[in-house]
Scaffold this active site. Structure first.
Site, mmCIF file in Angstrom:
data_model
loop_
_atom_site.group_PDB
_atom_site.id
_atom_site.type_symbol
_atom_site.label_atom_id
_atom_site.label_comp_id
_atom_site.label_asym_id
_atom_site.label_seq_id
_atom_site.Cartn_x
_atom_site.Cartn_y
_atom_site.Cartn_z
ATOM 1 N N CYS A 10 0.454 -0.742 0.047
ATOM 2 C CA CYS A 10 -0.054 0.065 0.247
ATOM 3 C C CYS A 10 0.922 1.143 0.010
ATOM 4 O O CYS A 10 1.961 1.215 0.403
ATOM 5 C CB CYS A 10 -1.207 -0.185 1.460
ATOM 6 S SG CYS A 10 -0.139 0.113 2.651
ATOM 7 N N CYS A 82 -4.492 -0.461 -2.070
ATOM 8 C CA CYS A 82 -5.338 0.871 -2.054
ATOM 9 C C CYS A 82 -4.986 1.325 -4.112
ATOM 10 O O CYS A 82 -3.969 0.247 -4.693
ATOM 11 C CB CYS A 82 -4.666 1.837 -1.672
ATOM 12 S SG CYS A 82 -2.819 2.550 -1.657
ATOM 13 N N CYS A 89 2.225 -2.013 -9.442
ATOM 14 C CA CYS A 89 2.455 -3.426 -9.454
ATOM 15 C C CYS A 89 3.712 -3.826 -10.632
ATOM 16 O O CYS A 89 4.062 -4.691 -10.743
ATOM 17 C CB CYS A 89 1.615 -3.912 -10.074
ATOM 18 S SG CYS A 89 0.585 -4.115 -8.938
#
Length: 261
Positions: A10, A82, A89
């Site tokens: 996150c 989030c 990613c």
């Protein structure tokens, strides 16, 4: 079973991902090696420790890490919590699975209740994840194959009836579906050859039921469709009750009762 590496990601690595890391360790036991990190780490919020202590979840070794510090490690599964973290990613492009769970940041809300709510939401999501991923996924039936099978209205009704009744004979299915026996048999053969159903002879009768080694995620999908559409096979269920000479299976169906255990 080989341990899998899992990373919760996150923005601040101060609340959501810390709760998720502690919870996954607590609920998964030794099956996963768990870490968490943040795109802009801020330190662990004290309310994380308070909520974990209330729930009896170990908070040892929690620390705020930067995603850039662990980007060269291989993680089997990366779960972002989030939207901002989801955009990062690319740091973990070699991961086997990239998953996004969107949880609202509990930190801006005063008090501890928002952290308790986040904890409960994560606990439910992790429980489902562990249930669906707690076994080797070696089935020949993948998501595309399953939804192709379910896209046919007759096959879907057959699956819903068998999911509901646990086992049915060809004769019973023919009577309640109002279609010919050869047509029912063809669809049953397809479902059997596809690994979704298996047949079992009992005397002169052949019963069809969900395959013993059907993955939990498929059982869960079928159960969800059935329970989410309770009126789908009302007429067929009523017709089953009207079959006076209906043969019930005598074999154990325990293997088919795994979802929700």
């Amino acid at each position: 079973m080989m341990k899998k590496n899992i990373l919760f990601l996150c923005t601040g690595n101060s609340a959501r991902s810390q709760l998720a890391e502690a919870l996954m360790r607590h609920m998964a036991g030794e099956h996963y090696l768990v870490m968490s990190a943040g795109t802009k780490p801020e330190g662990v919020d004290p309310r994380v420790y308070q909520v974990l202590a209330e729930q009896g979840v170990c908070a040892d070794n929690l620390q705020s890490l930067s995603a850039s510090d662990v980007h060269d490690q291989h993680f089997d599964i990366v779960i972002t919590l989030c939207d901002k973290a989801s955009n990062e990613c690319a740091l973990f492009a070699d991961s086997d699975a990239l998953i996004h769970w969107d949880f609202k940041d509990p930190k801006p809300v005063a008090g501890v209740d928002s952290f308790r709510e986040t904890f409960e939401g994560l606990r439910d999501r992790i429980a489902l994840f562990l249930m669906l991923n707690g076994e080797a996924q070696d089935s020949v039936v993948g998501p595309v194959e399953l939804f192709k099978i379910m896209s046919d209205p007759l096959r879907l009704r057959i699956l819903m009836l068998i999911e509901d009744e646990q086992a049915l004979s060809v004769g019973d299915l023919t009577k309640v579906l109002d279609v010919s026996q050869p047509k029912v048999s063809r669809h049953l053969a397809l479902l059997r050859d596809g690994g979704v159903l298996q047949d079992q002879r009992e005397g002169l009768w052949i019963f069809y039921r969900l395959a013993d080694h059907l993955p939990v995620w498929i059982r869960h999908t079928l159960s969800t469709v059935r329970n989410g559409n309770p009126g789908m096979i009302n007429q067929e269920k009523l017709k089953l009750t009207q079959i006076t000479d209906r043969k019930k299976p005598g074999f154990s169906l325990k293997a088919n009762n795994q979802v929700g255990v």
